[in-house]
Design an enzyme around this catalytic site. Structure first.
Site, PDB file in Angstrom:
ATOM      1  N   ASP A  20      20.262 -17.033  -4.468  1.00 29.79           N
ATOM      2  CA  ASP A  20      20.939 -15.732  -4.613  1.00 29.79           C
ATOM      3  C   ASP A  20      20.142 -14.898  -5.611  1.00 29.79           C
ATOM      4  OD1 ASP A  20      23.867 -15.809  -3.354  1.00 29.79           O
ATOM      5  OD2 ASP A  20      23.522 -17.773  -4.258  1.00 29.79           O
ATOM      6  N   ARG A  71      28.034  -5.179  -6.895  1.00 29.91           N
ATOM      7  CA  ARG A  71      27.153  -5.910  -5.969  1.00 29.91           C
ATOM      8  C   ARG A  71      27.029  -5.176  -4.629  1.00 29.91           C
ATOM      9  NH1 ARG A  71      29.696 -11.564  -5.391  1.00 29.91           N
ATOM     10  NH2 ARG A  71      27.687 -12.084  -4.418  1.00 29.91           N
ATOM     11  N   LYS A 123      25.455 -10.410   3.619  1.00 29.00           N
ATOM     12  CA  LYS A 123      26.715 -11.108   3.325  1.00 29.00           C
ATOM     13  C   LYS A 123      27.769 -10.080   2.895  1.00 29.00           C
ATOM     14  CE  LYS A 123      25.222 -12.176  -1.412  1.00 29.00           C
ATOM     15  NZ  LYS A 123      24.726 -13.241  -2.316  1.00 29.00           N
ATOM     16  N   HIS A 170      36.204 -17.154  -4.675  1.00 28.47           N
ATOM     17  CA  HIS A 170      35.901 -18.361  -5.445  1.00 28.47           C
ATOM     18  C   HIS A 170      37.195 -19.051  -5.901  1.00 28.47           C
ATOM     19  CE1 HIS A 170      32.126 -16.069  -5.914  1.00 28.47           C
ATOM     20  NE2 HIS A 170      31.551 -17.246  -6.001  1.00 28.47           N
ATOM     21  N   ASP A 197      29.434 -19.117   3.199  1.00 33.65           N
ATOM     22  CA  ASP A 197      29.475 -19.040   1.748  1.00 33.65           C
ATOM     23  C   ASP A 197      29.777 -20.458   1.256  1.00 33.65           C
ATOM     24  OD1 ASP A 197      29.405 -17.938  -0.785  1.00 33.65           O
ATOM     25  OD2 ASP A 197      30.891 -16.386  -0.365  1.00 33.65           O
TER      26      ASP A 197
END
Length: 476
Positions: free
Chosen positions: A65, A135, A165, A178, A250
């Protein structure tokens, strides 16, 4: 067939690992056909490490990443040399975005890294989004689509595969995947107009990989997250949008899916849905072989068609083959050094209000908003370091969300915040600081609230060059 089946199952597994050197189990797994390795800052990444992987499996897909901005694995100590997506979207110069992408690709190519899990193609349509934010290139589909394509062209023009993504779009969420399963409540028509265009732009640009998001999207599939949904990944992404590259999950240890199923079942369900590679950001020998055995058992029981596993493995090998064929592009990119592009982009993205100039060392108060789990915890904002380089007597106080502002003295005060637009407590802290000292300079490294004081600087992201651009402006 048994040996071949185990090797096919290993090919679709792409784990990360702990430690600064490749563990013995990982070396052995690579020799058994492990298809990929995911690198993080904790792994002390260099070309020697990648050579060790390729000595065991020359075709391994080495992934990372390296988005630029807040998400960097190679420059985590001092901050990225490149501003992130939001800053590039604010500058809104697609040629500049492509140049940044090319330099990131060049940096990865020099380390022989196959695949960059970037760009983030999400449209940050919900300002409360806790995990995408800066992001994303921005809040509108057209802007994000243009810059997604430019970034893909830049990275892949340097001979490294890009990965858009998090399909079909993580921008309209208020939950970090997450930690739990986010739900996107928009109707299909809105998804088609708002969230899908950047992915279509990436596909049209020839992106070699797409990463699925752990998102529940009832308008597409009300039963399971997108990563596990054939309707989302095969019917929509493959069928309607025409993507035929490598589709990667992911990380499957993320709570959005890990709370639902065991790792082996997640992998089997994802493969059945159309995924080609199973990403495990944090893994162990036991988990890797547990998942391998679960995939093999599913094929033998008929729960996973062998031809689907073969197809997935062939797409992993195809990405590796594409990378191998780009050596000439990587050689050219090594000569195309553009050292000023990161700072150029950061300066172009800087938003400023007011006219205060620091003519002596300030006290910097860093209001420590906790960053999301995609960001390495060691990533610095860089503002203080940049000011110290120009005004060596600069001092710093770090303030946690539960803390209190320090007592101000006669020194200039620079208050560094992140995502004031998203955090009421940050805005309250800014208001308290301005009440105590109306001349406080506010620097926001995230998505800013409207300026509340006489001097306000927004970098639109965290990076070394963004901090440098802000410090230059403040001491101009």
């Amino acid at each position: 067939m048994s040996g071949d089946l185990y090797r096919l199952a290993m090919t679709v597994l792409h784990p990360g690992y702990e430690g600064t050197s490749a563990p013995e189990w990982l070396r052995r797994a690579l020799g058994e056909g492990l298809g990929g390795v995911v690198l993080f800052a904790r792994n002390a990444i260099d070309a020697r490490l990648v050579r060790e992987f390729r000595a065991e499996n020359p075709d391994v897909v080495v992934a990372i990443d390296e988005e630029g901005g807040t998400v960097t694995r190679l420059e985590v100590v001092e901050g990225s040399s490149f501003p992130g997506n939001r800053a590039l979207g604010v500058a809104d110069d697609v040629a500049l975005t492509e140049r940044v992408g090319r330099q990131i690709g060049r940096m990865l190519g020099e380390l022989d890294i196959t695949l960059n899990y970037a760009p983030d193609a999400d449209v940050n349509s919900n300002p409360a989004n806790p995990v995408i934010g800066v992001r994303s290139f921005g809040p509108t589909a057209d802007l994000v689509a243009r810059h997604t394509a430019a970034y893909v062209n830049g990275v892949q023009g340097a001979g490294v595969a890009a990965c858009a993504k998090h399909f079909p779009g993580h921008g309209d969420t208020v939950t970090d995947s997450h930690l739990a399963l986010p739900t996107v409540h928009a109707p299909r028509e809105v998804l088609a107009e708002r969230d899908l265009p950047p992915f279509k732009a990436a596909i049209d640009a020839g992106v070699r990989s797409i990463m699925s998001g752990h998102l529940l999207i009832p308008a597409l599939d009300p039963s399971v997250p997108a990563t596990l949904s054939r309707a989302v990944l095969t019917e929509l992404l493959r069928g309607e949008l025409g993507f035929d590259g490598m589709l990667v999950t992911d990380a499957i240890e993320m709570q959005a899916v890990a709370d639902m199923f065991a790792p082996g079942e997640i992998a089997v369900r994802a493969l059945n849905a159309g995924v080609d590679a199973i990403c495990m950001g944090v893994s162990t020998e036991e988990i890797v072989y547990e998942i391998r055995d679960a995939v093999v058992a599913a094929v033998r029981s008929g729960a996973l068609p062998e031809e689907r596993l073969e197809q997935a493995a062939s797409r992993v090998r195809a990405l590796s083959g594409w990378y191998a064929a780009q050596s000439e592009l990587r050689d050219k990119a090594r000569l195309d050094v553009d050292p000023a592009v990161g700072l150029e982009a950061a300066r172009a993205a800087l938003s400023t209000a007011g006219s205060a100039v620091l003519d002596r060392a300030p006290l910097v108060v860093e209001v420590n908003t906790r960053l999301n789990k995609a960001v390495d915890p060691a990533t610095p904002t860089g503002i203080t370091a940049a000011l110290i380089s120009l005004l060596p007597e600069t001092a710093i106080v770090r303030m946690d969300p539960s803390g209190e502002l320090p007592r101000f003295d006669e020194r200039p005060i620079v208050l560094v915040v992140h995502d004031a637009a998203r955090h009421p407590w940050v805005r309250e802290t800014v208001a308290k600081a301005l009440a105590a000292r109306p001349d406080v300079i506010v620097v926001d490294t995230g998505i800013p609230a409207p300026p509340g004081g006489p001097t306000h600087v927004a970098t639109h992201g965290i990076s070394r060059v963004s901090a440098q651009a802000a410090a230059e402006w403040l001491t101009r």
